[in-house]
Design an enzyme around this catalytic site. Structure first.
Site, PDB file in Angstrom:
ATOM      1  N   GLN A  11      43.347 156.582  20.989  1.00  0.00           N
ATOM      2  CA  GLN A  11      43.906 157.866  21.445  1.00  0.00           C
ATOM      3  C   GLN A  11      43.096 159.072  20.961  1.00  0.00           C
ATOM      4  OE1 GLN A  11      47.908 158.816  20.303  1.00  0.00           O
ATOM      5  NE2 GLN A  11      47.886 157.588  18.456  1.00  0.00           N
TER       6      GLN A  11
ATOM      7  N   ILE B 184      32.399 148.051  14.888  1.00  0.00           N
ATOM      8  CA  ILE B 184      31.855 148.679  13.672  1.00  0.00           C
ATOM      9  C   ILE B 184      31.784 147.705  12.490  1.00  0.00           C
ATOM     10  CG2 ILE B 184      32.517 151.024  14.359  1.00  0.00           C
ATOM     11  CD1 ILE B 184      34.715 150.854  12.137  1.00  0.00           C
TER      12      ILE B 184
ATOM     13  N   ALA C  90      39.413 152.244  14.192  1.00  0.00           N
ATOM     14  CA  ALA C  90      40.225 151.845  13.042  1.00  0.00           C
ATOM     15  C   ALA C  90      41.172 150.728  13.427  1.00  0.00           C
ATOM     16  CB  ALA C  90      41.031 153.033  12.522  1.00  0.00           C
TER      17      ALA C  90
ATOM     18  N   THR D 102      44.425 158.898   6.641  1.00  0.00           N
ATOM     19  CA  THR D 102      45.858 158.938   6.942  1.00  0.00           C
ATOM     20  C   THR D 102      46.724 159.459   5.795  1.00  0.00           C
ATOM     21  OG1 THR D 102      47.741 157.478   7.449  1.00  0.00           O
ATOM     22  CG2 THR D 102      45.963 156.512   6.180  1.00  0.00           C
TER      23      THR D 102
ATOM     24  N   TYR E 212      47.573 148.832   5.229  1.00  0.00           N
ATOM     25  CA  TYR E 212      46.866 149.815   6.066  1.00  0.00           C
ATOM     26  C   TYR E 212      46.411 151.001   5.205  1.00  0.00           C
ATOM     27  CZ  TYR E 212      46.377 153.817   9.253  1.00  0.00           C
ATOM     28  OH  TYR E 212      45.931 154.939   9.895  1.00  0.00           O
TER      29      TYR E 212
ATOM     30  N   LYS F 142      42.537 152.102   4.351  1.00  0.00           N
ATOM     31  CA  LYS F 142      42.023 153.418   4.760  1.00  0.00           C
ATOM     32  C   LYS F 142      41.476 154.172   3.537  1.00  0.00           C
ATOM     33  CE  LYS F 142      42.024 155.178   8.224  1.00  0.00           C
ATOM     34  NZ  LYS F 142      40.978 155.163   9.296  1.00  0.00           N
TER      35      LYS F 142
HETATM   36  N1  LIG Z   1      47.668 156.766  15.056  1.00  0.00           N
HETATM   37  C1  LIG Z   1      48.122 157.463  14.020  1.00  0.00           C
HETATM   38  O1  LIG Z   1      49.332 157.775  13.918  1.00  0.00           O
HETATM   39  C2  LIG Z   1      47.189 157.930  12.950  1.00  0.00           C
HETATM   40  C3  LIG Z   1      45.856 157.628  12.978  1.00  0.00           C
HETATM   41  N2  LIG Z   1      45.037 158.035  11.933  1.00  0.00           N
HETATM   42  C4  LIG Z   1      43.632 157.689  11.951  1.00  0.00           C
HETATM   43  O2  LIG Z   1      43.016 158.356  13.058  1.00  0.00           O
HETATM   44  C5  LIG Z   1      41.947 157.559  13.584  1.00  0.00           C
HETATM   45  C6  LIG Z   1      42.141 157.366  15.072  1.00  0.00           C
HETATM   46  O3  LIG Z   1      43.380 156.718  15.285  1.00  0.00           O
HETATM   47  P1  LIG Z   1      43.994 156.471  16.741  1.00  0.00           P
HETATM   48  O4  LIG Z   1      43.084 156.962  17.785  1.00  0.00           O
HETATM   49  O5  LIG Z   1      45.393 156.936  16.700  1.00  0.00           O
HETATM   50  O6  LIG Z   1      44.020 154.874  16.725  1.00  0.00           O
HETATM   51  P2  LIG Z   1      43.970 153.875  17.963  1.00  0.00           P
HETATM   52  O7  LIG Z   1      44.547 152.607  17.447  1.00  0.00           O
HETATM   53  O8  LIG Z   1      44.544 154.512  19.172  1.00  0.00           O
HETATM   54  O9  LIG Z   1      42.403 153.715  18.209  1.00  0.00           O
HETATM   55  C7  LIG Z   1      41.581 153.005  17.350  1.00  0.00           C
HETATM   56  C8  LIG Z   1      40.490 152.399  18.186  1.00  0.00           C
HETATM   57  O10 LIG Z   1      39.623 151.671  17.317  1.00  0.00           O
HETATM   58  C9  LIG Z   1      39.275 150.479  17.995  1.00  0.00           C
HETATM   59  N3  LIG Z   1      38.812 149.458  17.069  1.00  0.00           N
HETATM   60  C10 LIG Z   1      39.525 148.572  16.334  1.00  0.00           C
HETATM   61  N4  LIG Z   1      38.703 147.765  15.648  1.00  0.00           N
HETATM   62  C11 LIG Z   1      37.442 148.141  15.954  1.00  0.00           C
HETATM   63  C12 LIG Z   1      36.161 147.673  15.589  1.00  0.00           C
HETATM   64  N5  LIG Z   1      36.010 146.651  14.736  1.00  0.00           N
HETATM   65  N6  LIG Z   1      35.092 148.304  16.085  1.00  0.00           N
HETATM   66  C13 LIG Z   1      35.212 149.322  16.945  1.00  0.00           C
HETATM   67  N7  LIG Z   1      36.389 149.795  17.360  1.00  0.00           N
HETATM   68  C14 LIG Z   1      37.498 149.213  16.861  1.00  0.00           C
HETATM   69  C15 LIG Z   1      40.535 150.062  18.716  1.00  0.00           C
HETATM   70  O11 LIG Z   1      40.214 149.146  19.730  1.00  0.00           O
HETATM   71  P3  LIG Z   1      41.333 148.077  20.197  1.00  0.00           P
HETATM   72  O12 LIG Z   1      42.450 148.896  20.782  1.00  0.00           O
HETATM   73  O13 LIG Z   1      40.591 147.242  21.165  1.00  0.00           O
HETATM   74  O14 LIG Z   1      41.749 147.363  18.956  1.00  0.00           O
HETATM   75  C16 LIG Z   1      41.023 151.409  19.233  1.00  0.00           C
HETATM   76  O15 LIG Z   1      40.470 151.693  20.488  1.00  0.00           O
HETATM   77  C17 LIG Z   1      41.961 156.263  12.751  1.00  0.00           C
HETATM   78  O16 LIG Z   1      41.030 156.383  11.704  1.00  0.00           O
HETATM   79  C18 LIG Z   1      43.368 156.207  12.180  1.00  0.00           C
HETATM   80  O17 LIG Z   1      43.424 155.451  10.972  1.00  0.00           O
HETATM   81  C19 LIG Z   1      45.504 158.754  10.875  1.00  0.00           C
HETATM   82  C20 LIG Z   1      46.818 159.082  10.809  1.00  0.00           C
HETATM   83  C21 LIG Z   1      47.766 158.757  11.858  1.00  0.00           C
HETATM   84  C1  LIG Z   2      60.066 152.060  16.962  1.00  0.00           C
HETATM   85  C2  LIG Z   2      60.968 152.546  15.879  1.00  0.00           C
HETATM   86  C3  LIG Z   2      60.448 152.907  14.638  1.00  0.00           C
HETATM   87  N1  LIG Z   2      61.263 153.331  13.658  1.00  0.00           N
HETATM   88  C4  LIG Z   2      60.691 153.745  12.365  1.00  0.00           C
HETATM   89  C5  LIG Z   2      59.755 152.751  11.702  1.00  0.00           C
HETATM   90  C6  LIG Z   2      58.859 153.656  10.880  1.00  0.00           C
HETATM   91  O1  LIG Z   2      59.510 153.919   9.652  1.00  0.00           O
HETATM   92  C7  LIG Z   2      58.788 154.925  11.699  1.00  0.00           C
HETATM   93  C8  LIG Z   2      57.492 155.053  12.519  1.00  0.00           C
HETATM   94  O2  LIG Z   2      57.325 153.904  13.255  1.00  0.00           O
HETATM   95  P1  LIG Z   2      55.999 153.421  13.936  1.00  0.00           P
HETATM   96  O3  LIG Z   2      55.802 152.004  13.541  1.00  0.00           O
HETATM   97  O4  LIG Z   2      56.082 153.760  15.375  1.00  0.00           O
HETATM   98  O5  LIG Z   2      54.869 154.328  13.347  1.00  0.00           O
HETATM   99  P2  LIG Z   2      53.759 153.962  12.240  1.00  0.00           P
HETATM  100  O6  LIG Z   2      52.950 152.836  12.720  1.00  0.00           O
HETATM  101  O7  LIG Z   2      54.356 153.869  10.900  1.00  0.00           O
HETATM  102  O8  LIG Z   2      52.925 155.299  12.352  1.00  0.00           O
HETATM  103  C9  LIG Z   2      51.864 155.485  11.467  1.00  0.00           C
HETATM  104  O9  LIG Z   2      50.680 154.999  12.100  1.00  0.00           O
HETATM  105  C10 LIG Z   2      49.561 155.027  11.238  1.00  0.00           C
HETATM  106  C11 LIG Z   2      48.360 154.531  12.060  1.00  0.00           C
HETATM  107  C12 LIG Z   2      49.367 156.290  10.526  1.00  0.00           C
HETATM  108  O10 LIG Z   2      48.270 156.572  10.050  1.00  0.00           O
HETATM  109  C13 LIG Z   2      50.573 157.117  10.176  1.00  0.00           C
HETATM  110  O11 LIG Z   2      50.270 158.496  10.036  1.00  0.00           O
HETATM  111  C14 LIG Z   2      51.710 156.951  11.137  1.00  0.00           C
HETATM  112  O12 LIG Z   2      51.514 157.657  12.340  1.00  0.00           O
HETATM  113  O13 LIG Z   2      59.931 154.904  12.571  1.00  0.00           O
HETATM  114  C15 LIG Z   2      62.637 153.437  13.843  1.00  0.00           C
HETATM  115  O14 LIG Z   2      63.390 153.841  12.942  1.00  0.00           O
HETATM  116  N2  LIG Z   2      63.161 153.115  15.071  1.00  0.00           N
HETATM  117  C16 LIG Z   2      62.382 152.645  16.093  1.00  0.00           C
HETATM  118  O15 LIG Z   2      62.914 152.323  17.180  1.00  0.00           O
END
Ligand SMILES: NC(=O)C1=CN([C@@H]2O[C@H](COP(=O)(O)OP(=O)(O)OC[C@H]3O[C@@H](n4cnc5c(N)ncnc54)[C@H](OP(=O)(O)O)[C@@H]3O)[C@@H](O)[C@H]2O)C=CC1
Ligand SMILES: Cc1cn([C@H]2C[C@H](O)[C@@H](COP(=O)(O)OP(=O)(O)O[C@H]3O[C@@H](C)C(=O)[C@@H](O)[C@H]3O)O2)c(=O)[nH]c1=O
Length: 291
Positions: free
Chosen positions: A11, A37, A60, A101, A125, A129
């Protein structure tokens, strides 16, 4: 400026492509199939060949619960993969922008976390990170690590989309109301990356928090999303959103109860506001229809 993007299919990666497509920068977006990666030799080859000015690592392992059972895989991507990218960046003298994160914190504070606060991840996780952050700091000083949180967007999988799906399937959703954070819209994170690229950043390298401008619980966030969904006719009827305690929603990974991060340092250095997640909800619905 030549910019190489890893994790282009995620995303944040997709929002970065959208934002950079409106600029003159030459962006090379590589998804997991094009560049894994964890494959160090290939990372070094691809980076040497393109010779970018900037590498943005958006790749990631982000499945928080699954990571509890897949530690080695999570570590391979989040720690060793990050290290590979840092080594490659060093070899071509590229600026590295990487994401981390809020889950590096234990959530025991009651005021927003700043960059100097002690880390203490509660999940695999979060641990992997943090290991990635440390590897980058050790290998290559010319970096920005942006710790963000609760990322959502029109792309990929995220809490926003889960809530919409559940609202369409059921008339009651149950969501924890005792974990607090600052949701960040991925489009704003992409804009923050562009801002870094377009700023004379040399004296600013290092660790930054960049996330949402307002604190909410997951339950409050769900209600905000569904309220807009209702107004925009995205759901047939408004489900009841029941507020739960964490203890009543058991998960494999422990989440911090308070992972509010302060974006003040980033705002100060880059004159860009934190992510406006209320606007982000509107933009997610808007772009979700256009793209
Ligand atoms: N999502 C969140 O809520 C949060 C995200 N972050 C950080 O932000 C960054 C971006 O996250 P976001 O875009 O949300 O994550 P996504 O999971 O949407 O995207 C991560 C991408 O990395 C790809 N990927 C996984 N493994 C590899 C690999 N070995 N080599 C190359 N690509 C790979 C995944 O591919 P595939 O789908 O095929 O596995 C996916 O397309 C990350 O560093 C994440 O830790 C920080 C805080 C919150
Ligand atoms: C789906 C769902 C989740 N939850 C809770 C579980 C958890 O405590 C919280 C968030 O759930 P999720 O599993 O969707 O989100 P989560 O995977 O914990 O999201 C995290 O992702 C990683 C990649 C990050 O780096 C973080 O910043 C954060 O965004 O909500 C409910 O209470 N009800 C529900 O129906």
């Amino acid at each position: 400026m030549k910019v190489l993007l890893t994790g282009a299919g995620g995303q944040v990666g997709r929002c970065i492509q959208d934002v950079f497509s409106c600029t003159n920068h030459e962006l090379l977006p590589l998804d997991r199939g094009q560049l894994d990666i964890t494959d160090k030799e290939r990372v070094l080859d691809v980076v040497r060949e393109f010779s970018p000015d900037v590498i943005i690592n958006a790749a990631a392992y982000t499945s928080v619960d699954r990571a509890e059972k897949e530690r080695e895989l999570a570590r391979a991507v989040n720690a060793l993969g990050a290290e590979n990218i840092a080594i490659a960046a060093m070899q071509v003298d590229a600026l590295l922008i990487h994401f981390s994160t809020d889950y590096v914190f234990d959530g025991n504070k009651t005021t927003p976390y700043i960059e100097e606060d002690a880390t203490n991840p509660q999940s695999v996780y979060g641990e992997t990170k943090l290991e990635g952050e440390r590897a980058i700091r050790r290998v290559w000083g010319k970096h920005f690590i942006l710790r963000t949180s609760w990322v959502f967007s029109e792309y990929g999988n995220n809490f926003f989309k889960t809530m919409l799906r559940l609202a369409r399937e059921d008339n009651e959703i149950r969501v924890v109301d005792d974990q607090y954070g600052c949701p960040a819209y991925a489009g704003d994170i992409a804009t923050a990356c562009l801002k870094i690229c377009e700023t004379d950043a040399e004296k600013k390298y290092g660790l930054y928090h960049y996330a949402g401008n307002e604190v909410v619980s997951w339950c409050e966030f769900a209600r905000a999303i569904l309220s807009v969904a209702g107004q925009r006719g995205k759901i047939a009827s408004m489900p009841k959103v029941a507020a739960l305690s964490t203890i009543d929603y058991p998960t494999a990974a422990k989440r911090p109860s308070y992972s509010v991060v302060s974006s003040a340092k980033f705002v100060q250095e880059f004159s860009l506001p934190p992510s406006n997640w209320v606007e982000g909800i509107e933009r997610t619905f808007f772009y979700g229809e256009m793209r």
